[in-house]
Design a protein around this motif. Structure first.
Motif, mmCIF file in Angstrom:
data_model
loop_
_atom_site.group_PDB
_atom_site.id
_atom_site.type_symbol
_atom_site.label_atom_id
_atom_site.label_comp_id
_atom_site.label_asym_id
_atom_site.label_seq_id
_atom_site.Cartn_x
_atom_site.Cartn_y
_atom_site.Cartn_z
ATOM 1 N N UNK A 108 0.819 -1.206 0.000
ATOM 2 C CA UNK A 108 0.000 0.000 0.000
ATOM 3 C C UNK A 108 0.858 1.265 0.000
ATOM 4 N N UNK A 109 1.928 1.271 0.765
ATOM 5 C CA UNK A 109 2.721 2.482 0.942
ATOM 6 C C UNK A 109 3.960 2.563 0.055
ATOM 7 N N UNK A 110 4.492 1.419 -0.351
ATOM 8 C CA UNK A 110 5.729 1.426 -1.139
ATOM 9 C C UNK A 110 5.543 0.830 -2.529
ATOM 10 N N UNK A 111 4.396 0.223 -2.779
ATOM 11 C CA UNK A 111 4.109 -0.354 -4.080
ATOM 12 C C UNK A 111 4.287 -1.862 -4.113
ATOM 13 N N UNK A 112 3.654 -2.466 -5.112
ATOM 14 C CA UNK A 112 3.721 -3.922 -5.248
ATOM 15 C C UNK A 112 5.129 -4.450 -5.496
ATOM 16 N N UNK A 113 5.965 -3.775 -6.295
ATOM 17 C CA UNK A 113 7.323 -4.303 -6.469
ATOM 18 C C UNK A 113 8.086 -4.410 -5.139
ATOM 19 N N UNK A 114 7.961 -3.410 -4.287
ATOM 20 C CA UNK A 114 8.641 -3.475 -2.987
ATOM 21 C C UNK A 114 8.069 -4.620 -2.154
ATOM 22 N N UNK A 115 6.762 -4.781 -2.184
ATOM 23 C CA UNK A 115 6.124 -5.876 -1.465
ATOM 24 C C UNK A 115 6.621 -7.220 -1.983
ATOM 25 N N UNK A 116 6.689 -7.376 -3.282
ATOM 26 C CA UNK A 116 7.127 -8.650 -3.858
ATOM 27 C C UNK A 116 8.591 -8.938 -3.521
ATOM 28 N N UNK A 117 9.431 -7.894 -3.494
ATOM 29 C CA UNK A 117 10.817 -8.094 -3.041
ATOM 30 C C UNK A 117 10.838 -8.538 -1.586
ATOM 31 N N UNK A 118 9.945 -7.962 -0.783
ATOM 32 C CA UNK A 118 9.832 -8.371 0.614
ATOM 33 C C UNK A 118 9.370 -9.811 0.747
ATOM 34 N N UNK A 119 8.440 -10.223 -0.107
ATOM 35 C CA UNK A 119 7.971 -11.612 -0.093
ATOM 36 C C UNK A 119 9.116 -12.555 -0.447
ATOM 37 N N UNK A 120 9.938 -12.153 -1.403
ATOM 38 C CA UNK A 120 11.095 -12.981 -1.776
ATOM 39 C C UNK A 120 12.038 -13.149 -0.586
ATOM 40 N N UNK A 121 12.322 -12.062 0.115
ATOM 41 C CA UNK A 121 13.174 -12.136 1.310
ATOM 42 C C UNK A 121 12.517 -12.994 2.388
ATOM 43 N N UNK A 122 11.217 -12.803 2.583
ATOM 44 C CA UNK A 122 10.460 -13.575 3.573
ATOM 45 C C UNK A 122 10.576 -15.074 3.288
ATOM 46 N N UNK A 123 10.357 -15.455 2.046
ATOM 47 C CA UNK A 123 10.461 -16.875 1.681
ATOM 48 C C UNK A 123 11.868 -17.422 1.943
ATOM 49 N N UNK A 124 12.883 -16.639 1.600
ATOM 50 C CA UNK A 124 14.267 -17.079 1.807
ATOM 51 C C UNK A 124 14.565 -17.269 3.291
ATOM 52 N N UNK A 125 14.100 -16.337 4.111
ATOM 53 C CA UNK A 125 14.344 -16.414 5.555
ATOM 54 C C UNK A 125 13.638 -17.631 6.145
ATOM 55 N N UNK A 126 12.388 -17.867 5.758
ATOM 56 C CA UNK A 126 11.656 -19.019 6.293
ATOM 57 C C UNK A 126 12.260 -20.328 5.814
ATOM 58 N N UNK A 127 12.665 -20.389 4.550
ATOM 59 C CA UNK A 127 13.283 -21.602 4.025
ATOM 60 C C UNK A 127 14.559 -21.937 4.786
ATOM 61 N N UNK A 128 15.372 -20.942 5.037
ATOM 62 C CA UNK A 128 16.616 -21.165 5.803
ATOM 63 C C UNK A 128 16.315 -21.578 7.237
ATOM 64 N N UNK A 129 15.313 -20.944 7.847
ATOM 65 C CA UNK A 129 14.953 -21.290 9.227
ATOM 66 C C UNK A 129 14.434 -22.721 9.295
ATOM 67 N N UNK A 130 13.615 -23.114 8.332
ATOM 68 C CA UNK A 130 13.073 -24.473 8.325
ATOM 69 C C UNK A 130 14.159 -25.506 8.053
ATOM 70 N N UNK A 131 15.118 -25.141 7.227
ATOM 71 C CA UNK A 131 16.226 -26.049 6.914
ATOM 72 C C UNK A 131 17.130 -26.264 8.127
ATOM 73 N N UNK A 132 17.255 -25.229 8.971
ATOM 74 C CA UNK A 132 18.131 -25.293 10.146
ATOM 75 C C UNK A 132 17.479 -25.936 11.362
ATOM 76 N N UNK A 133 16.225 -26.352 11.227
ATOM 77 C CA UNK A 133 15.532 -26.991 12.362
ATOM 78 C C UNK A 133 16.045 -28.362 12.627
#
Length: 133
Positions: A108-133
């Motif tokens: 809403x505030x930064x635009x869809x491209x910024x949100x999608x970049x954030x989603x990419x980072x979010x997925x990477x962080x969760x994937x790494x966290x799940x892999x390290x469990x």
């Protein structure tokens, strides 16, 4: 011959403690990488960013990390720092669901491209966290 011990200020210690709260060993990793370039750069990050600003008493670290994730998502040009602070947010108690909501709100505030970049980072962080469990 050993190098003389440099005295560590209370600001440096406060910054190092906060960094290590976000991610164990972070202060050493960041300090080593920055001090090999310039000792002043390590102090700038550890003392100023973490020891002076992020350690201020006005907000708790969980709130500060949520705000930092929002700002870095909105900026859209700091993927490494965004992933670091997403991990830090999770480590200080921000839930995965809330972290995703922060990223989505930035559409809403930064635009869809910024949100999608954030989603990419979010997925990477969760994937790494799940892999390290």
């Amino acid at each position: 011959m050993t190098a003389p011990l440099r005295s560590i200020s209370e600001t440096t210690l406060r910054g190092q403690r906060l960094m290590d709260t976000l991610e164990p060993g972070l202060s050493v990793r960041v300090g080593d990488r920055l001090s090999e370039l310039d000792p002043g750069l390590e102090r700038l990050v550890t003392d100023y960013a973490f020891g002076d600003v992020l350690s201020r008493p006005g907000l708790d670290i969980k709130t500060r990390e949520m705000l930092t994730v929002a700002a870095l998502t909105a900026m859209g040009n700091a993927p490494g720092q965004l992933e670091l602070h997403m991990r830090g947010a999770l480590n200080v108690g921000v839930t995965r669901a809330k972290l995703l909501e922060i990223v989505i709100q930035m559409a809403l505030y930064a635009g869809l491209p910024a949100c999608m970049n954030g989603v990419t980072a979010y997925r990477a962080v969760l994937a790494a966290a799940d892999q390290n469990k």
